[in-house]
Design an enzyme around this catalytic site. Structure first.
Site, PDB file in Angstrom:
ATOM      1  N   THR A  40      24.863  35.513   7.278  1.00  0.00           N
ATOM      2  CA  THR A  40      25.634  34.271   7.320  1.00  0.00           C
ATOM      3  C   THR A  40      25.222  33.310   6.210  1.00  0.00           C
ATOM      4  OG1 THR A  40      25.970  32.295   8.681  1.00  0.00           O
ATOM      5  CG2 THR A  40      23.927  33.471   9.025  1.00  0.00           C
ATOM      6  N   ASP A  41      26.135  32.382   5.880  1.00  0.00           N
ATOM      7  CA  ASP A  41      25.780  31.344   4.900  1.00  0.00           C
ATOM      8  C   ASP A  41      24.781  30.341   5.477  1.00  0.00           C
ATOM      9  OD1 ASP A  41      27.486  30.030   6.664  1.00  0.00           O
ATOM     10  OD2 ASP A  41      28.879  29.297   5.140  1.00  0.00           O
ATOM     11  N   GLU A  42      24.615  30.343   6.817  1.00  0.00           N
ATOM     12  CA  GLU A  42      23.734  29.335   7.438  1.00  0.00           C
ATOM     13  C   GLU A  42      22.268  29.501   7.030  1.00  0.00           C
ATOM     14  OE1 GLU A  42      24.382  28.331  11.486  1.00  0.00           O
ATOM     15  OE2 GLU A  42      26.543  28.611  11.355  1.00  0.00           O
TER      16      GLU A  42
ATOM     17  N   PRO B 123      35.750  18.520  22.797  1.00  0.00           N
ATOM     18  CA  PRO B 123      34.444  17.882  22.512  1.00  0.00           C
ATOM     19  C   PRO B 123      34.062  17.940  21.028  1.00  0.00           C
ATOM     20  CG  PRO B 123      34.123  20.051  23.494  1.00  0.00           C
ATOM     21  CD  PRO B 123      35.597  19.867  23.380  1.00  0.00           C
TER      22      PRO B 123
ATOM     23  N   ARG C 191      32.902  22.740   7.149  1.00  0.00           N
ATOM     24  CA  ARG C 191      32.727  24.186   7.176  1.00  0.00           C
ATOM     25  C   ARG C 191      33.750  24.816   6.229  1.00  0.00           C
ATOM     26  NH1 ARG C 191      28.801  22.597   9.057  1.00  0.00           N
ATOM     27  NH2 ARG C 191      27.722  23.125  11.002  1.00  0.00           N
TER      28      ARG C 191
ATOM     29  N   ALA D  41      17.539  30.710  11.539  1.00  0.00           N
ATOM     30  CA  ALA D  41      16.179  31.190  11.245  1.00  0.00           C
ATOM     31  C   ALA D  41      16.054  32.675  11.596  1.00  0.00           C
ATOM     32  CB  ALA D  41      15.150  30.362  12.015  1.00  0.00           C
ATOM     33  N   SER D  42      16.691  33.072  12.707  1.00  0.00           N
ATOM     34  CA  SER D  42      16.604  34.488  13.098  1.00  0.00           C
ATOM     35  C   SER D  42      17.395  35.359  12.123  1.00  0.00           C
ATOM     36  CB  SER D  42      17.084  34.688  14.545  1.00  0.00           C
ATOM     37  OG  SER D  42      18.475  34.446  14.653  1.00  0.00           O
TER      38      SER D  42
HETATM   39  P1  NAD Z   1      30.005  37.959  18.244  1.00  0.00           P
HETATM   40  O1  NAD Z   1      29.035  37.147  19.020  1.00  0.00           O
HETATM   41  O2  NAD Z   1      31.465  37.784  18.470  1.00  0.00           O
HETATM   42  O3  NAD Z   1      29.697  39.517  18.431  1.00  0.00           O
HETATM   43  C1  NAD Z   1      28.401  40.029  18.449  1.00  0.00           C
HETATM   44  C2  NAD Z   1      28.455  41.419  19.073  1.00  0.00           C
HETATM   45  O4  NAD Z   1      27.119  41.950  19.061  1.00  0.00           O
HETATM   46  C3  NAD Z   1      28.942  41.431  20.522  1.00  0.00           C
HETATM   47  O5  NAD Z   1      29.893  42.447  20.707  1.00  0.00           O
HETATM   48  C4  NAD Z   1      27.679  41.728  21.322  1.00  0.00           C
HETATM   49  O6  NAD Z   1      27.920  42.423  22.535  1.00  0.00           O
HETATM   50  C5  NAD Z   1      26.870  42.554  20.338  1.00  0.00           C
HETATM   51  N1  NAD Z   1      25.427  42.495  20.607  1.00  0.00           N
HETATM   52  C6  NAD Z   1      24.673  41.391  20.837  1.00  0.00           C
HETATM   53  N2  NAD Z   1      23.395  41.736  21.072  1.00  0.00           N
HETATM   54  C7  NAD Z   1      23.332  43.087  20.978  1.00  0.00           C
HETATM   55  C8  NAD Z   1      22.286  44.038  21.097  1.00  0.00           C
HETATM   56  N3  NAD Z   1      21.041  43.665  21.414  1.00  0.00           N
HETATM   57  N4  NAD Z   1      22.565  45.337  20.915  1.00  0.00           N
HETATM   58  C9  NAD Z   1      23.838  45.746  20.608  1.00  0.00           C
HETATM   59  N5  NAD Z   1      24.871  44.891  20.505  1.00  0.00           N
HETATM   60  C10 NAD Z   1      24.624  43.575  20.676  1.00  0.00           C
HETATM   61  O7  NAD Z   1      29.620  37.691  16.726  1.00  0.00           O
HETATM   62  P2  NAD Z   1      30.557  37.628  15.427  1.00  0.00           P
HETATM   63  O8  NAD Z   1      31.024  36.249  15.250  1.00  0.00           O
HETATM   64  O9  NAD Z   1      31.508  38.744  15.439  1.00  0.00           O
HETATM   65  O10 NAD Z   1      29.442  37.898  14.296  1.00  0.00           O
HETATM   66  C11 NAD Z   1      29.108  39.235  13.912  1.00  0.00           C
HETATM   67  C12 NAD Z   1      28.047  39.184  12.841  1.00  0.00           C
HETATM   68  O11 NAD Z   1      28.538  38.441  11.724  1.00  0.00           O
HETATM   69  C13 NAD Z   1      26.746  38.490  13.270  1.00  0.00           C
HETATM   70  O12 NAD Z   1      25.691  39.177  12.704  1.00  0.00           O
HETATM   71  C14 NAD Z   1      26.869  37.084  12.695  1.00  0.00           C
HETATM   72  O13 NAD Z   1      25.598  36.553  12.425  1.00  0.00           O
HETATM   73  C15 NAD Z   1      27.638  37.368  11.416  1.00  0.00           C
HETATM   74  N6  NAD Z   1      28.484  36.262  10.917  1.00  0.00           N
HETATM   75  C16 NAD Z   1      29.384  35.633  11.733  1.00  0.00           C
HETATM   76  C17 NAD Z   1      30.207  34.642  11.205  1.00  0.00           C
HETATM   77  C18 NAD Z   1      31.234  33.928  12.052  1.00  0.00           C
HETATM   78  O14 NAD Z   1      31.840  32.962  11.583  1.00  0.00           O
HETATM   79  N7  NAD Z   1      31.509  34.363  13.270  1.00  0.00           N
HETATM   80  C19 NAD Z   1      30.091  34.281   9.854  1.00  0.00           C
HETATM   81  C20 NAD Z   1      29.139  34.939   9.054  1.00  0.00           C
HETATM   82  C21 NAD Z   1      28.345  35.946   9.592  1.00  0.00           C
HETATM   83  O1  DAU Z   2      28.847  29.654   8.790  1.00  0.00           O
HETATM   84  C1  DAU Z   2      28.861  30.866   9.452  1.00  0.00           C
HETATM   85  C2  DAU Z   2      28.582  30.651  10.929  1.00  0.00           C
HETATM   86  O2  DAU Z   2      29.739  30.048  11.476  1.00  0.00           O
HETATM   87  C3  DAU Z   2      28.233  31.940  11.671  1.00  0.00           C
HETATM   88  O3  DAU Z   2      27.044  32.467  11.157  1.00  0.00           O
HETATM   89  C4  DAU Z   2      28.083  31.679  13.171  1.00  0.00           C
HETATM   90  O4  DAU Z   2      27.866  32.897  13.858  1.00  0.00           O
HETATM   91  C5  DAU Z   2      29.370  31.039  13.668  1.00  0.00           C
HETATM   92  O5  DAU Z   2      29.237  30.712  15.037  1.00  0.00           O
HETATM   93  C6  DAU Z   2      29.696  29.776  12.863  1.00  0.00           C
HETATM   94  O6  DAU Z   2      28.729  28.724  13.130  1.00  0.00           O
HETATM   95  P1  DAU Z   2      29.167  27.204  13.367  1.00  0.00           P
HETATM   96  O7  DAU Z   2      28.106  26.540  14.143  1.00  0.00           O
HETATM   97  O8  DAU Z   2      29.620  26.574  12.106  1.00  0.00           O
HETATM   98  O9  DAU Z   2      30.497  27.454  14.276  1.00  0.00           O
HETATM   99  P2  DAU Z   2      31.062  26.710  15.579  1.00  0.00           P
HETATM  100  O10 DAU Z   2      32.426  27.245  15.816  1.00  0.00           O
HETATM  101  O11 DAU Z   2      30.090  26.715  16.700  1.00  0.00           O
HETATM  102  O12 DAU Z   2      31.202  25.194  15.083  1.00  0.00           O
HETATM  103  C7  DAU Z   2      32.000  24.842  13.954  1.00  0.00           C
HETATM  104  C8  DAU Z   2      31.823  23.349  13.733  1.00  0.00           C
HETATM  105  O13 DAU Z   2      32.436  22.639  14.826  1.00  0.00           O
HETATM  106  C9  DAU Z   2      30.375  22.890  13.707  1.00  0.00           C
HETATM  107  O14 DAU Z   2      30.240  21.831  12.772  1.00  0.00           O
HETATM  108  C10 DAU Z   2      30.132  22.365  15.121  1.00  0.00           C
HETATM  109  C11 DAU Z   2      31.498  21.816  15.525  1.00  0.00           C
HETATM  110  N1  DAU Z   2      31.830  21.906  16.973  1.00  0.00           N
HETATM  111  C12 DAU Z   2      31.700  23.121  17.567  1.00  0.00           C
HETATM  112  C13 DAU Z   2      32.002  23.276  18.903  1.00  0.00           C
HETATM  113  C14 DAU Z   2      31.842  24.616  19.589  1.00  0.00           C
HETATM  114  C15 DAU Z   2      32.300  20.805  17.648  1.00  0.00           C
HETATM  115  O15 DAU Z   2      32.435  19.699  17.087  1.00  0.00           O
HETATM  116  N2  DAU Z   2      32.588  20.956  18.978  1.00  0.00           N
HETATM  117  C16 DAU Z   2      32.449  22.133  19.642  1.00  0.00           C
HETATM  118  O16 DAU Z   2      32.730  22.202  20.867  1.00  0.00           O
END
Ligand code: NAD
Ligand code: DAU
Length: 380
Positions: free
Chosen positions: A137-139, A241, A250, A188-189
């Protein structure tokens, strides 16, 4: 049936993973795709319903932290490529329960790396033709400064007329060379897991690639994340919220564009390299929320502005990163990938999908989706 490649996609029942599995199963009938997922609260086999009968698809329920099981599976299926997406992914949950994030994201990644290393080192051609591709992730880069452009109304375009990208809300982007500076237990993870992946390349020669992507949006995202949560709440006339003042920025990318990038990088990326993936598409949360409200109200036939009253400002997220913005020029210049969808088009598609698939949302919010594994795989 003999396949050209055996590819394990971890976290394949989650949001992004399900799009990657679908793309690979459909596009590469000569590859065997092994979708491995623990089916935590975020894993949902209904996300893969359309491809579950495909002859080149196998689902395995397993925990990546279980090293022995990972080794056995990698050996049994003679895996030559791993696309690793399994993770705990929600920042708010990591603030409440950091241990689960360290366990899955760090120890789970380490267990997969070690299992791949042991199996591949035992092969006559060792690491040749193998790849461990880690999705990050970019985080991990931390947060960028936020500035407010004067006299411009949203939505902001991050593409100048010259075709060159400029940052909408600041002077800088995250580059592949940006120093890691994670702030949340989640980031961090993920940063720690990225370091382990690179360490396995540098120490043992394991062929690895790491990519760091910005915020994804689109179908099948668990409705705890901003976009699906807010679409669902607007539909059910529940409060929206908004953390703090809604000023955080973002950079949003349509999930299928991320899946396409993963396909490109898996096949043509350089071993030991890193690629940033992003949409050059920065939005302040509050502006994005107003677009969502407008779109959902229009598609539901509500009068314009009907759901604005649902906006509820709440206490900010602890350590809330102000701004993310990815520079993905390297990926464009070296491998030719670019986002294919304009944001307006992507949001329209996304809102329509959630409104057309209300039973998917209702199953998740009621918890019914968790019985699907037993019906599909245990009771057959
Ligand atoms: P998600 O939470 O929708 O899916 C995660 C999947 O991993 C789930 O199907 C869950 O059951 C599985 N999982 C969790 N723990 C597990 C374990 N111990 N063993 C096997 N499977 C397990 O997440 P996502 O949003 O699809 O993100 C997928 C990947 O992409 C992650 O590594 C996340 O850090 C990365 N990522 C997400 C975003 C985003 O915007 N969602 C952006 C950049 C990177
Ligand atoms: O940047 C990549 C990341 O984007 C991924 O690595 C993460 O897995 C993914 O969850 C996402 O993280 P964010 O924290 O940016 O996403 P989230 O949808 O939780 O929140 C987007 C923005 O909206 C953030 O600034 C927090 C805000 N927010 C989120 C929720 C859930 C709110 O204001 N209210 C809310 O209820």
């Amino acid at each position: 049936m003999s396949f050209k490649r055996n590819i394990m996609i971890t976290g394949g029942a989650g949001f992004i993973g399900s799009h990657v599995v679908r793309l690979f199963v459909n596009k590469y009938p000569h590859y065997h795709i092994i979708c491995l997922d623990k089916l935590t609260y975020a894993g949902n086999l209904a996300n893969l319903k359309d491809i579950e009968q495909a002859p080149n698809y196998t689902f395995v329920k397993a925990d990546i932290c279980d090293y022995e099981r990972m080794l056995t599976l990698i050996q049994e299926h003679n895996i030559d490529g791993i696309i690793h997406l399994a993770a705990e992914s929600h920042v708010d949950r990591s603030i409440k329960d950091p241990f689960t994030f360290a366990r899955t994201n760090v120890m789970g990644t380490l267990s997969l790396l070690q299992a791949a290393k042991v199996h591949w080192e035992a092969q006559p051609n060792r690491y040749e033709g193998k790849l461990f591709y880690h999705i990050s992730t970019d985080e991990v880069y931390g947060a960028l400064e936020l500035t407010h452009p004067e006299g411009i109304e949203p939505p902001f375009s991050t593409t100048a007329s010259s075709g060159e990208h400029h940052a909408a809300y600041g002077t800088d982007f995250f580059y592949e060379t940006t120093k890691y500076n994670p702030h949340s237990p989640y980031s961090a993870s993920k940063a720690s897991s990225d370091h382990f992946v690179r360490a396995f390349h540098d120490t043992y020669g394991l062929p690895t690639i790491v990519t760091n992507c910005s915020n994804n949006y689109g179908p099948y995202q668990f409705p705890e994340k901003l976009i699906p949560l807010f679409i669902n709440n607007i539909r059910n006339r529940k409060p929206l919220p908004v953390y703090g003042k809604g000023e955080n920025v973002r950079d949003w990318l349509y999930v299928e564009d991320h899946a396409r990038a993963i396909d490109t990088i898996f096949h043509t990326g350089k071993i030991a390299d890193t690629y940033n993936i992003g949409g050059f598409n920065e939005w302040k949360n509050i502006d994005l929320i107003k677009v969502l409200i407008k779109t959902v109200d229009r598609l539901l036939g509500n009068p314009e502005g009907h759901s604005i009253e649902l906006i509820t400002y709440v206490t900010d997220r602890a350590g809330h990163d102000l701004r993310y913005a990815i520079d993905s020029s390297k990926l464009k210049n070296e491998l030719g990938w670019e986002p294919s969808l304009q944001f307006e088009e992507g949001i329209e598609k996304t809102v329509r999908w959630y409104l057309d698939n209300q039973s998917w949302l209702d199953n998740i919010t009621s918890g019914d989706y968790q019985a699907y594994y037993d019906v599909m795989y245990n009771n057959r």
